[in-house]
Design a protein around this motif. Structure first.
Motif, short mmCIF file in Angstrom:
data_model
loop_
_atom_site.label_atom_id
_atom_site.label_comp_id
_atom_site.label_asym_id
_atom_site.label_seq_id
_atom_site.Cartn_x
_atom_site.Cartn_y
_atom_site.Cartn_z
N LEU A 1 0.85 -1.11 0.01
CA LEU A 1 -0.09 0.11 0.05
C LEU A 1 0.98 1.22 -0.03
CD1 LEU A 1 -2.67 -1.14 2.53
CD2 LEU A 1 -3.01 -0.84 -0.10
N GLY A 2 1.90 1.17 0.95
CA GLY A 2 2.97 2.31 0.87
C GLY A 2 3.43 2.65 -0.53
N THR A 3 4.02 1.66 -1.38
CA THR A 3 4.33 1.76 -2.82
C THR A 3 3.46 2.28 -3.85
OG1 THR A 3 3.96 -0.52 -3.15
CG2 THR A 3 6.26 0.12 -2.24
N PRO B 1 1.62 8.46 -7.82
CA PRO B 1 1.41 9.91 -8.11
C PRO B 1 2.56 10.71 -8.38
CG PRO B 1 0.88 9.26 -6.03
CD PRO B 1 1.25 8.10 -6.59
N PHE B 2 3.75 10.53 -7.59
CA PHE B 2 4.86 11.33 -7.58
C PHE B 2 5.48 11.06 -9.13
CE2 PHE B 2 4.46 11.27 -2.95
CZ PHE B 2 4.35 12.72 -2.97
N PRO B 3 5.85 9.63 -9.48
CA PRO B 3 6.22 9.50 -10.67
C PRO B 3 5.47 10.14 -11.99
CG PRO B 3 6.57 7.40 -9.50
CD PRO B 3 5.41 8.43 -8.61
N VAL C 1 5.14 14.21 -15.91
CA VAL C 1 4.46 15.58 -16.61
C VAL C 1 5.48 16.98 -16.51
CG1 VAL C 1 2.74 17.39 -16.22
CG2 VAL C 1 2.23 15.05 -15.87
N MET C 2 6.37 16.75 -15.49
CA MET C 2 7.15 18.10 -15.35
C MET C 2 8.26 18.02 -16.32
SD MET C 2 7.44 18.17 -11.12
CE MET C 2 8.90 19.56 -11.08
N ILE C 3 8.81 16.71 -16.39
CA ILE C 3 10.06 16.65 -17.55
C ILE C 3 9.47 16.56 -18.73
CG2 ILE C 3 11.60 14.80 -18.17
CD1 ILE C 3 12.00 13.79 -15.49
N ASN C 4 8.36 16.32 -19.03
CA ASN C 4 7.72 16.43 -20.48
C ASN C 4 7.35 17.54 -20.93
OD1 ASN C 4 6.85 14.50 -22.78
ND2 ASN C 4 4.76 15.41 -22.44
N TRP D 1 12.70 2.83 -7.78
CA TRP D 1 11.70 2.48 -8.62
C TRP D 1 11.02 3.79 -9.19
CZ3 TRP D 1 12.86 -1.80 -10.56
CH2 TRP D 1 13.36 -2.73 -10.04
N THR D 2 11.21 5.06 -8.78
CA THR D 2 10.65 6.33 -8.91
C THR D 2 10.98 6.36 -10.50
OG1 THR D 2 10.53 7.27 -6.91
CG2 THR D 2 10.43 8.78 -8.68
N GLY D 3 12.26 6.33 -10.98
CA GLY D 3 12.53 6.39 -12.15
C GLY D 3 11.82 5.56 -13.13
#
Length: 298
Positions: free
Chosen positions: A78-80, A86-88, A93-96, A170-172
């Motif tokens: 659940l934590g993952t 949402p954060f990735p 969106v920011m990088i794009n 795993w964020t990346g």
């Protein structure tokens, strides 16, 4: 010649599919069937298996250590989901964005941890969250006058450390999934929204998020299984499969303990079947509610 050509056209698709069927049967169906049968046996290496029926499953229902492992795995999963969806997406969106400078640098920086060995990453994080005053995290907290914390001996702090490790690795990867999804969105939608005076948040909420739904469903599906099947990270973080009061024990860790360390293969097989059932129930439920099983309307 014509008959041979027609025959070859009919047979060719089956010849192409046959290797995949064999791979499915040999490497997935047979091991699963064998594990299912083994879960009803009292089996140990070097001994003949003994059929005991549902005794392994009955024992699991009252096994407090196993229930602790389930709780730890579900909390971690659940934590993952909360952190690695949402954060990735936001980072993607920011990088794009066209206004983002150094996009390739940030993509590489986020993805680089995924290339690091789990053993190496787990060892580094074990030293980072060590209870000694010289550990990196306690040294940092000491700058603010905080007493050293025994991160790997407290259930909540140890789970936080495991989740930080998961986010670091795993964020990346998830961000790249979302970047791929963003590439498939036609820019005309955003141009039309700009003409209508939509804000950046409105574009994200009404265009980006709905059109990224297939990507989100995919990321959720693999994250559910990855969270429930986590083992190596905990093994390296606690320098073994025996964490204090089992605060880092996972379902796979318990399977390893019973099957490898104690040579109770039948009992371990039952643990694996329970893990499969839990993962399938959660994933099928989220796929059902996400509408992925609905037939497309003409």
């Amino acid at each position: 010649m014509l008959k041979k050509f027609v025959y070859s056209q009919k047979v060719a698709p089956y010849v192409f599919v046959l290797p995949f069927i064999l791979i499915f049967l040999i490497f997935w169906f047979y091991p699963l069937l064998n594990s299912f049968v083994m879960s009803f046996q009292d089996k140990m290496l070097g001994q003949d298996p003994k059929w005991i029926g549902e005794a392994n499953y009955s024992k699991l229902l009252t096994d407090k250590v196993f229930l602790t492992a389930i709780k730890n795995s579900v909390v971690y999963m659940l934590g993952t989901l909360v952190l690695l969806i949402p954060f990735p997406m936001l980072f993607a969106v920011m990088i794009n964005s066209k206004l983002m400078m150094g996009r390739e640098f940030f993509k590489s920086s986020f993805f680089l941890p995924a290339l690091t060995s789990v053993a190496v990453a787990g060892t580094i994080f074990r030293l980072t969250f060590g209870e000694m005053e010289g550990s990196l995290m306690n040294s940092f907290l000491g700058l603010f006058g905080v007493e050293p914390i025994k991160f790997l001996k407290d259930g909540e702090w140890s789970m936080a450390a495991l989740l930080i490790l998961a986010c670091w690795r795993w964020t990346g990867v998830n961000m790249l999934y979302y970047l791929s999804g963003l590439k498939s969105i036609d820019n005309e939608y955003y141009e039309a929204a700009s003409i209508d005076g939509a804000s950046a948040w409105q574009k994200f909420r009404t265009i980006t998020m709905p059109l990224l739904k297939p990507t989100t469903v995919y990321v959720t599906t693999i994250s559910v299984y990855a969270g429930l099947a986590m083992f190596t990270e905990s093994l390296m973080m606690f320098n073994g499969n025996n964490s204090p009061k089992n605060i880092g024990l996972t379902i796979v860790g318990y399977l390893y303990r019973q099957g490898i360390e104690k040579n109770k293969l039948g009992y371990a097989a039952a643990v694996g079947i329970i893990l499969l059932i839990i993962a399938m129930v959660i994933n099928l439920t989220q796929l059902k509610f996400s509408g992925m099983f609905k037939k497309e309307e003409d």
